[in-house]
Design an enzyme around this catalytic site. Sequence first.
Site, PDB file in Angstrom:
ATOM      1  N   GLY A 403       0.816  -1.084  -0.415  1.00  0.00           N
ATOM      2  CA  GLY A 403       0.313   0.378  -0.002  1.00  0.00           C
ATOM      3  C   GLY A 403       0.928   0.900   0.164  1.00  0.00           C
ATOM      4  O   GLY A 403       0.520   2.837  -0.333  1.00  0.00           O
ATOM      5  N   ALA A 404       1.460   1.077   0.372  1.00  0.00           N
ATOM      6  CA  ALA A 404       2.729   2.325   0.859  1.00  0.00           C
ATOM      7  C   ALA A 404       4.176   1.529   1.466  1.00  0.00           C
ATOM      8  O   ALA A 404       4.089   0.502   1.975  1.00  0.00           O
ATOM      9  CB  ALA A 404       1.773   3.170   1.447  1.00  0.00           C
ATOM     10  N   MET A 405       5.327   2.636   1.501  1.00  0.00           N
ATOM     11  CA  MET A 405       6.280   2.037   2.288  1.00  0.00           C
ATOM     12  C   MET A 405       6.776   3.225   3.063  1.00  0.00           C
ATOM     13  O   MET A 405       7.457   4.430   2.259  1.00  0.00           O
ATOM     14  CB  MET A 405       7.335   1.676   1.502  1.00  0.00           C
ATOM     15  N   GLU A 406       7.389   3.356   4.139  1.00  0.00           N
ATOM     16  CA  GLU A 406       8.197   4.235   4.463  1.00  0.00           C
ATOM     17  C   GLU A 406       9.225   4.806   4.918  1.00  0.00           C
ATOM     18  O   GLU A 406       9.962   5.252   5.592  1.00  0.00           O
ATOM     19  CB  GLU A 406       7.562   4.066   6.194  1.00  0.00           C
ATOM     20  N   ASN A 407       9.749   4.708   3.506  1.00  0.00           N
ATOM     21  CA  ASN A 407      11.215   4.896   3.476  1.00  0.00           C
ATOM     22  C   ASN A 407      11.704   6.636   3.681  1.00  0.00           C
ATOM     23  O   ASN A 407      10.699   7.634   3.839  1.00  0.00           O
ATOM     24  CB  ASN A 407      11.470   5.228   1.957  1.00  0.00           C
ATOM     25  N   HIS A 438      -0.072   6.932   8.773  1.00  0.00           N
ATOM     26  CA  HIS A 438       0.773   5.550   8.856  1.00  0.00           C
ATOM     27  C   HIS A 438       1.928   5.157   8.530  1.00  0.00           C
ATOM     28  O   HIS A 438       2.774   5.164   9.592  1.00  0.00           O
ATOM     29  CB  HIS A 438      -0.165   4.087   8.635  1.00  0.00           C
ATOM     30  N   GLU A 439       2.398   5.906   7.430  1.00  0.00           N
ATOM     31  CA  GLU A 439       3.443   6.273   7.069  1.00  0.00           C
ATOM     32  C   GLU A 439       4.525   7.354   7.440  1.00  0.00           C
ATOM     33  O   GLU A 439       5.583   7.116   8.222  1.00  0.00           O
ATOM     34  CB  GLU A 439       3.890   6.027   5.548  1.00  0.00           C
ATOM     35  N   HIS A 442       5.822   5.692  10.655  1.00  0.00           N
ATOM     36  CA  HIS A 442       7.283   5.174  11.448  1.00  0.00           C
ATOM     37  C   HIS A 442       8.393   5.746  10.872  1.00  0.00           C
ATOM     38  O   HIS A 442       8.918   5.184  11.804  1.00  0.00           O
ATOM     39  CB  HIS A 442       7.412   4.653   9.595  1.00  0.00           C
ATOM     40  N   GLU A 461       4.971  -1.686  12.975  1.00  0.00           N
ATOM     41  CA  GLU A 461       3.841  -1.586  11.694  1.00  0.00           C
ATOM     42  C   GLU A 461       2.681  -1.886  13.034  1.00  0.00           C
ATOM     43  O   GLU A 461       1.495  -0.981  12.992  1.00  0.00           O
ATOM     44  CB  GLU A 461       3.602  -3.409  11.011  1.00  0.00           C
TER      45      GLU A 461
END
Length: 1025
Positions: A403-407, A438-439, A442, A461
């Site tokens: 869905g997404a990524m917290e880079n 959410h991201e 993180h 998570e």
Amino acid sequence: MSSKYRMNGDSFSSFEGGDGNSQGCRVSIATGFILLLLSLAISVGVGIIVHFAGSREVVCQCGGVGTTPAPVTMSPEELKALCIGIVQDGEGEEICTACSESHSNTTASTPSESTPTQTPTPTVAPSNYRLPITVLPYLYSVELQPNIYGTNDSMFDFNGSVAIHTVAQSASDSIVLHAHPTLVIDTASVTVLNVNTSAGIAVDVTYEELRHFVTLHLGEVMEVGHHYSIGMTFRGPLTQDGTGFYLSFYEENNEKIYLATTQFQAPHARKAFPCFDEPALKAQFDISLVVQEDTGRNYTALSNNKLKTKEPTGVPGMTRHIYERTVTMPTYLLAFIVCDYEYVEDLASNVTYRTWAWTERLEFTATAQEHGVRIFNRYAEYFTPSYVYDKLDNIAIPDFNAGAMENWGLITYRETLLYEPGVSSASDENWIGVVVSHEVAHMWFGNLVSPKWWNWLWLNEAFASFWDYHIVGELNPSWRSLDLFVSGDMHGVMVPDAARSSHPLTTNVMSPGEISATFDAVTYSKGSAIIRLMHLAMGQELFIKGLNRYLATHAYGNTDQQDLWDALTEEARDNSIMLNMTDIMDPWVTQMNYPVVNVTVETGKITLTQQRFLVSGAENASQDTGAYGYKWTIPITYTSSEDPQFDTVYNYSNLHYMKHNEDSLVVDLDVTLPADGWVIVNLKECGYFRVNYDVNTWNNIINFLSNDSHELIHPINRAQIINDAWNLAKAGLLDQSIALRTVNYLSKDLDYVPWRAFIRELGYVESMLERTPLYGIFQVFIRNTVSTPFARIGTNITETMVPIEKFTVSQMASLACKHDLPECVQFAQDQFQRWMGNPGSNPIHPDLQSTVYCTAVRHGGHQEWEFAYTQLHAAESSSEKSRLRGALACSREPGQLQRLLEMSLNPEEIRPQDTRTTITAVANNRWGRDLAWNFLKDRFTDLGAAVTSFSGMSRLVGDVTSKFNTELEYKQIKDFVNSGADISPAGNAFNQAMDRTRANIEWLRDNYSIFEDWLKQQNANSLLQ
């Protein structure tokens, strides 16, 4: 010989090196003849030798770079004597001594002459995938050049270099790091330098494919505390598999515009460059990206930190983008993107906050940007240390499995991030808010403080999954985010977590497949519910203080659960509050499943006991061992019919606890209940457990709901009553007739949340009955139940409605049309025909499109299906594409469904990120269930390559088999598991599928006649009304 490499100087799939001119072994004709005879003798004896002395296998390597010798199975003494004998005869000048015990004697003395070898692949999976830590990295210098220019994407690749600065931790002669098999390392470029002495070290390189281990065998033993620099160059393919450094594209005027982007969690950084790819092996990173400037497009490059400078590379048209050094961070949080995008920008808490999209979609970033700035400001207000960078980029990627990524500093999303008015729905906006939240969470939980290993993934998570809806709910109270979380995520995960095949939040994982499988509903949704328990136990103010202590103590470091418990407990005690968070919380993260609390209401008091809740298999669970004996420390909240109070704020000062080492808890009531009085436990379902009342209390609650008083009970608890009762009945802990009566009042209740619970539980019943003679009267019952609410709610959605009001309309329409309520079907067909008559103007409200599309295709024919197919390929919005794929799966025609299944593996038709959901949609169609199962079995290997998202294959197996409820279907799963197929990409999903199928079989056996009688009675009653 492995197919992973070729002879005659061609490269390995994992390594390449040399100039192709090395002479290798030089022997005379006579010696060659002797060696030929010897090789024949060896080939005859190799089977016997392997059988009796397989563990003594060695590899004799002859020659220079670019030649790969075949393994020779002999004892070290025999092979060494043979080599010495030939040399003494004067016939061999460069016979190697591969049989020496020291690796430093196996190769030439300089890195440029080293010969790469591939270690034999283990016949059984290794028990340890962890890197042996002989050095610790502290700084990487990485340069990458993606080659994405042109039209032939099959030729696109990347090349790069890396220098890794490390400190020796042990007196070892080897260094082990990660590289994926698709990464081609130029072994002639591999260097190791003792920085303290400025001396180069001879190095030989070997590779183990299964664990992705690159071993650098050194010509000397390292000195502890000395600094060693590792350098090498490499190249790799840019594929569209969605992991590592990969290729994506969008279309503009029928032209594909390519971008290179990353997804490194987990563990995929090793696909982009050789690295120490474990979360605890943190380092800083100097990143450079080489971009071609003379393409006619405005290509730019992004990374975690801001751009420092640009400089020419010396190659015409190529520019090097150099970025500021990152903070100390794990490899999986790195990100590199080269794209032709633009952005919108605001300032949020002194941080430049940007959202990126390709030019034609840039206007649709407004909603995400607006929500994102507000969300970031709230996190910045709550949590310290402060966010570490002075910029935060958010970017919508066309091909993105997760869905997404917290880079850190560069968050990547699906294109669902882009909200298009008139096309995007209320659920799209809700998704944007929650996922952005959410991201951003993180940036503190997972990025600033990371887990020691993937066993503690939930520390990332679960926190992000709690704060995501919590912050959105604070900023948008009318969205009722808590209500949506409980009725959606929490009720959803309580199903798989009621099986013996579930797993604890803290769970042991090793292999990449096991790591991927932990990105599941237990980690996210159960984890969120358990964080909510911590929040309940401490109260928000103290909880945030405790978390800030945890973040400050472990900033840029790694933790496990005990580090969290200690920080929270210390903060409580510093505030003169005696809370032992280990005692309260540890049972919830070290044990799978959850309890059911049994409540007996007596005069002036309630007595509570607990037991482990299992929906099936409890009779076989007596030998299961939990860290706390499958007992939990449970916070107890309650109210009564005499003074219903559901909004009381609880914390450490007013909670009751039933402790894991106590058999029961007695709570004195402040009032005396009348004969028809009731108590409700677990207000707003703040605890992660089910509640089972004595029969009299169940009856009193049901009667109260039916007497037009239901609104005095909070919607979450109305949903809880349905959800608990039906699942307790499923587990054999409550009479099914009581559970059935909990929904009798629903025609008077138009709230979204209890209806969501009803639809979930009736959905299960429907899936069990859809291939039985009862399905017809079940359909009649649903139509009778939904007809009045549907008439009252209607299909009119206005833009003044808040999201949950829109959800209510769309949910009721979906239920009515799915079960062929005539007025709903007619509405859907009319709307779809209007659209077919004027394809350029869609009259259907976005929140009703899924229902209308599906209903029209199901009740239509070839023309409707082909129209939906055409519109799928014309659509630009990812949300619209998703709705149209779902509509194609609603067909009753097997040929059309099979065509859709085949399309799911054709990236020209359906992007790989959507493969799983497309197959799931077919499986959910009762005409497509068997087709989807057969497709899963027949194309399992292909699907494993295509479905690369977190736990994607596990979820796919679960989705496709969720309705299985016959002995034949159970046997089909078991036969496939025993067929010898490699099912590892699905993790534990097939065991879970067999558990669920067995539970479904038992449920149908025990409840068929009960539902037959109940449905007949309900339909008879409706005729009398």
